[in-house]
Design a protein around this motif. Structure first.
Motif, PDB file in Angstrom:
ATOM      1  N   GLY A  22       0.818  -1.211   0.000  1.00  0.00           N
ATOM      2  CA  GLY A  22       0.000   0.000   0.000  1.00  0.00           C
ATOM      3  C   GLY A  22       0.848   1.256   0.000  1.00  0.00           C
ATOM      4  N   ALA A  23       1.923   1.236   0.767  1.00  0.00           N
ATOM      5  CA  ALA A  23       2.823   2.389   0.813  1.00  0.00           C
ATOM      6  C   ALA A  23       3.558   2.562  -0.513  1.00  0.00           C
ATOM      7  N   LEU A  24       3.904   1.455  -1.163  1.00  0.00           N
ATOM      8  CA  LEU A  24       4.547   1.538  -2.477  1.00  0.00           C
ATOM      9  C   LEU A  24       3.580   2.141  -3.495  1.00  0.00           C
ATOM     10  N   PHE A  25       2.339   1.700  -3.452  1.00  0.00           N
ATOM     11  CA  PHE A  25       1.327   2.268  -4.345  1.00  0.00           C
ATOM     12  C   PHE A  25       1.170   3.762  -4.080  1.00  0.00           C
ATOM     13  N   TYR A  26       1.127   4.150  -2.816  1.00  0.00           N
ATOM     14  CA  TYR A  26       1.010   5.569  -2.453  1.00  0.00           C
ATOM     15  C   TYR A  26       2.222   6.350  -2.963  1.00  0.00           C
TER      16      TYR A  26
END
Length: 152
Positions: free
Chosen positions: A135-139
């Motif tokens: 999720g943080a990578l996507f963000y």
């Protein structure tokens, strides 16, 4: 004495590069183009990965703190309801209901504030983080692709 045009061209005559030299020049241009793009793409990927890792680290403690505060809020409202019940000598339904509703409204306001302002998602388990690495990578990718695109 002025020289004729043919004499000037004879002086400036340059050798044509061999096929080997042409191939080497072409190979040099190709490798320079490929390596510059590979390096640029590698830097962008590294930026996204480091950003995601940093975001997970920065948000993990805050998320755990919010979840602990929710437990505290729940324990406080339970304690308050018990005190309301215990303090009354004779349990009068209307009085108890009024006081209990007041405490429950405060509890509801606290939960809504935690959701709106602090990003609580309703899960109180500290082991289950809302922000995973994926999720943080996507963000991080969304941030890098949208910076500078806002035209207000």
């Amino acid at each position: 004495m002025p020289r004729s045009r043919s004499e000037v061209f004879n002086i400036v005559e340059v050798e044509k590069p061999s096929r080997c030299i042409k191939f080497l020049r072409l190979l040099w241009k190709f490798s320079r183009c490929i390596f510059s793009h590979v390096i640029l793409i590698s830097l962008v990927v590294a930026y996204c990965l480091i950003g995601a890792y940093a975001f997970v680290l920065l948000e993990a403690n805050h998320e755990k703190e919010v979840k602990r505060s929710i437990k505290c809020i729940r324990e406080n409202v339970s304690e308050k309801l018990w005190e309301i019940t215990k303090d009354v000598a004779v349990l009068i339904r209307e009085d108890w209901t009024e006081q209990a509703l007041s405490e429950l409204e405060k509890f509801e306001d606290n939960l809504l504030r935690k959701m709106e302002k602090e990003g609580w998602n309703g899960n109180e388990e500290e082991d289950k983080a809302q922000w995973t690495f994926a999720g943080a990578l996507f963000y991080s990718i969304i941030v890098i692709t949208t910076i500078g695109e806002s035209k207000i």
